[in-house]
Design a protein around this motif. Structure first.
Motif, PDB file in Angstrom:
ATOM      1  N   ALA A  80       0.797  -1.226   0.000  1.00  0.00           N
ATOM      2  CA  ALA A  80       0.000   0.000   0.000  1.00  0.00           C
ATOM      3  C   ALA A  80       0.828   1.274   0.000  1.00  0.00           C
ATOM      4  N   VAL A  81       2.102   1.178   0.341  1.00  0.00           N
ATOM      5  CA  VAL A  81       2.938   2.365   0.454  1.00  0.00           C
ATOM      6  C   VAL A  81       3.760   2.514  -0.828  1.00  0.00           C
ATOM      7  N   HIS A  82       3.118   3.151  -1.804  1.00  0.00           N
ATOM      8  CA  HIS A  82       3.713   3.278  -3.136  1.00  0.00           C
ATOM      9  C   HIS A  82       3.091   4.498  -3.814  1.00  0.00           C
ATOM     10  N   PRO A  83       3.862   5.237  -4.607  1.00  0.00           N
ATOM     11  CA  PRO A  83       3.312   6.437  -5.243  1.00  0.00           C
ATOM     12  C   PRO A  83       2.120   6.166  -6.149  1.00  0.00           C
ATOM     13  N   GLU A  84       2.149   5.091  -6.905  1.00  0.00           N
ATOM     14  CA  GLU A  84       1.027   4.787  -7.798  1.00  0.00           C
ATOM     15  C   GLU A  84      -0.230   4.435  -7.009  1.00  0.00           C
ATOM     16  N   GLY A 112       1.035   5.732   3.622  1.00  0.00           N
ATOM     17  CA  GLY A 112       2.405   5.755   4.115  1.00  0.00           C
ATOM     18  C   GLY A 112       2.573   4.957   5.388  1.00  0.00           C
ATOM     19  N   VAL A 113       3.707   5.181   6.023  1.00  0.00           N
ATOM     20  CA  VAL A 113       4.062   4.448   7.236  1.00  0.00           C
ATOM     21  C   VAL A 113       4.263   5.443   8.375  1.00  0.00           C
ATOM     22  N   ALA A 114       3.359   5.415   9.341  1.00  0.00           N
ATOM     23  CA  ALA A 114       3.476   6.300  10.502  1.00  0.00           C
ATOM     24  C   ALA A 114       4.241   5.630  11.639  1.00  0.00           C
ATOM     25  N   GLY A 115       4.407   4.337  11.565  1.00  0.00           N
ATOM     26  CA  GLY A 115       5.168   3.619  12.588  1.00  0.00           C
ATOM     27  C   GLY A 115       4.274   2.946  13.603  1.00  0.00           C
ATOM     28  N   PRO A 116       4.823   2.247  14.495  1.00  0.00           N
ATOM     29  CA  PRO A 116       6.230   2.292  14.883  1.00  0.00           C
ATOM     30  C   PRO A 116       7.141   1.393  14.043  1.00  0.00           C
ATOM     31  N   ASP A 117       6.586   0.524  13.210  1.00  0.00           N
ATOM     32  CA  ASP A 117       7.397  -0.422  12.444  1.00  0.00           C
ATOM     33  C   ASP A 117       7.317  -0.124  10.950  1.00  0.00           C
ATOM     34  N   PRO A 118       8.340  -0.513  10.180  1.00  0.00           N
ATOM     35  CA  PRO A 118       8.276  -0.390   8.721  1.00  0.00           C
ATOM     36  C   PRO A 118       7.101  -1.223   8.169  1.00  0.00           C
ATOM     37  N   THR A 126       7.895   7.246   5.536  1.00  0.00           N
ATOM     38  CA  THR A 126       7.706   7.250   4.080  1.00  0.00           C
ATOM     39  C   THR A 126       6.221   7.464   3.806  1.00  0.00           C
ATOM     40  N   VAL A 127       5.903   8.524   3.096  1.00  0.00           N
ATOM     41  CA  VAL A 127       4.507   8.892   2.845  1.00  0.00           C
ATOM     42  C   VAL A 127       4.368   9.343   1.395  1.00  0.00           C
ATOM     43  N   PHE A 128       3.214   9.038   0.809  1.00  0.00           N
ATOM     44  CA  PHE A 128       2.885   9.528  -0.523  1.00  0.00           C
ATOM     45  C   PHE A 128       1.516  10.192  -0.478  1.00  0.00           C
ATOM     46  N   VAL A 129       1.442  11.395  -1.036  1.00  0.00           N
ATOM     47  CA  VAL A 129       0.187  12.125  -1.167  1.00  0.00           C
ATOM     48  C   VAL A 129      -0.138  12.162  -2.655  1.00  0.00           C
ATOM     49  N   GLY A 130      -1.292  11.645  -3.016  1.00  0.00           N
ATOM     50  CA  GLY A 130      -1.735  11.677  -4.406  1.00  0.00           C
ATOM     51  C   GLY A 130      -2.803  12.735  -4.582  1.00  0.00           C
ATOM     52  N   ILE A 131      -2.714  13.486  -5.652  1.00  0.00           N
ATOM     53  CA  ILE A 131      -3.729  14.496  -5.972  1.00  0.00           C
ATOM     54  C   ILE A 131      -4.095  14.329  -7.435  1.00  0.00           C
ATOM     55  N   VAL A 132      -5.394  14.180  -7.692  1.00  0.00           N
ATOM     56  CA  VAL A 132      -5.881  14.038  -9.060  1.00  0.00           C
ATOM     57  C   VAL A 132      -6.942  15.112  -9.306  1.00  0.00           C
ATOM     58  N   ALA A 135      -6.937  18.123 -14.634  1.00  0.00           N
ATOM     59  CA  ALA A 135      -5.704  18.354 -15.398  1.00  0.00           C
ATOM     60  C   ALA A 135      -4.734  17.187 -15.308  1.00  0.00           C
ATOM     61  N   GLY A 136      -5.051  16.195 -14.484  1.00  0.00           N
ATOM     62  CA  GLY A 136      -4.154  15.049 -14.335  1.00  0.00           C
ATOM     63  C   GLY A 136      -3.849  14.796 -12.879  1.00  0.00           C
ATOM     64  N   GLY A 137      -2.787  14.045 -12.648  1.00  0.00           N
ATOM     65  CA  GLY A 137      -2.456  13.695 -11.276  1.00  0.00           C
ATOM     66  C   GLY A 137      -0.987  13.864 -10.987  1.00  0.00           C
ATOM     67  N   ARG A 138      -0.712  13.984  -9.706  1.00  0.00           N
ATOM     68  CA  ARG A 138       0.676  14.036  -9.285  1.00  0.00           C
ATOM     69  C   ARG A 138       0.795  13.454  -7.899  1.00  0.00           C
ATOM     70  N   VAL A 139       2.000  13.009  -7.592  1.00  0.00           N
ATOM     71  CA  VAL A 139       2.289  12.431  -6.292  1.00  0.00           C
ATOM     72  C   VAL A 139       3.338  13.291  -5.602  1.00  0.00           C
ATOM     73  N   VAL A 140       3.110  13.533  -4.332  1.00  0.00           N
ATOM     74  CA  VAL A 140       4.081  14.243  -3.518  1.00  0.00           C
ATOM     75  C   VAL A 140       4.690  13.219  -2.561  1.00  0.00           C
ATOM     76  N   PRO A 141       5.971  12.868  -2.771  1.00  0.00           N
ATOM     77  CA  PRO A 141       6.622  11.941  -1.843  1.00  0.00           C
ATOM     78  C   PRO A 141       7.138  12.715  -0.631  1.00  0.00           C
ATOM     79  N   LEU A 142       6.962  12.143   0.536  1.00  0.00           N
ATOM     80  CA  LEU A 142       7.427  12.777   1.772  1.00  0.00           C
ATOM     81  C   LEU A 142       8.291  11.793   2.546  1.00  0.00           C
ATOM     82  N   THR A 143       9.299  12.311   3.181  1.00  0.00           N
ATOM     83  CA  THR A 143      10.107  11.537   4.116  1.00  0.00           C
ATOM     84  C   THR A 143      10.102  12.321   5.412  1.00  0.00           C
ATOM     85  N   LEU A 144       9.374  11.818   6.404  1.00  0.00           N
ATOM     86  CA  LEU A 144       9.140  12.560   7.636  1.00  0.00           C
ATOM     87  C   LEU A 144       9.799  11.893   8.829  1.00  0.00           C
ATOM     88  N   ASP A 145      10.191  12.700   9.771  1.00  0.00           N
ATOM     89  CA  ASP A 145      10.773  12.216  11.016  1.00  0.00           C
ATOM     90  C   ASP A 145       9.756  12.401  12.135  1.00  0.00           C
TER      91      ASP A 145
END
Length: 171
Positions: A80-84, A112-118, A126-132, A135-145
């Motif tokens: 489930a944790v994938h940009p597509e 994405g993965v909020a934790g506590p485990d991968p 590791t998080v992905f935000v999809g917006i459609v 005009a089309g779609g795009r993914v915003v990849p995030l790497t959060l601490d």
């Protein structure tokens, strides 16, 4: 989460809702790791009923397929944790929240993965935000601490910022 982060998310939600209303666009929200926080942020803004159609919390991976139409092969291969997956969730929620056969104008999704485990071979944060949009779609990849709650709330804040940028690109 700090009060500054809450204020930032509140301001982002208000700005996004007003931009959606001004553009006469509707929005549907699909959430996994944020568990309804993104939809709640949008709905907390007075006047949100003019634009927010609703939301789907598809926390269980199987719901991403059965309710939102995410490709089962993609989920089996990557999890489930994938940009597509984020893109397909965003597109799927537009259709799932159709009224009189008309999909929502905008779909936004978080996975994405909020934790506590991968999860699914992806590190915590590791998080992905999809917006459609039309005009089309795009993914915003995030790497959060941070801890679980901090990652979830920061995802909402950054998703709202991404939504506002995407809406600005439509003008």
């Amino acid at each position: 989460m700090t009060s500054d982060a809450v204020k930032s998310a509140d301001a982002g939600a208000a700005s996004a809702v007003h931009a959606l209303i001004d553009a006469r666009l509707t929005i549907g929200v699909a959430e996994s790791l944020t568990g309804g926080l993104l939809a709640a942020a949008l709905i907390s803004v007075p006047g949100a009923s003019a634009t927010v159609r609703g939301g789907v919390v598809a926390y269980d991976t199987r719901l991403k397929h059965s309710l939102l139409g995410v490709d089962a092969g993609l989920l089996a291969l990557h999890g489930a944790v994938h940009p597509e997956v984020a893109l397909q969730m965003a597109d799927g929620v537009r259709r799932a929240l159709a009224i009189d056969g008309l999909p929502a104008d905008v779909g936004i999704a978080t996975t994405g993965v909020a934790g506590p485990d991968p999860q699914d071979g992806q590190a915590v944060g590791t998080v992905f935000v999809g917006i459609v949009t039309r005009a089309g779609g795009r993914v915003v990849p995030l790497t959060l601490d941070g801890g679980r709650q901090e990652i979830r709330h920061r995802t909402v804040e950054l998703a709202l910022e991404a939504l506002e940028r995407e809406l600005g690109a439509l003008e």
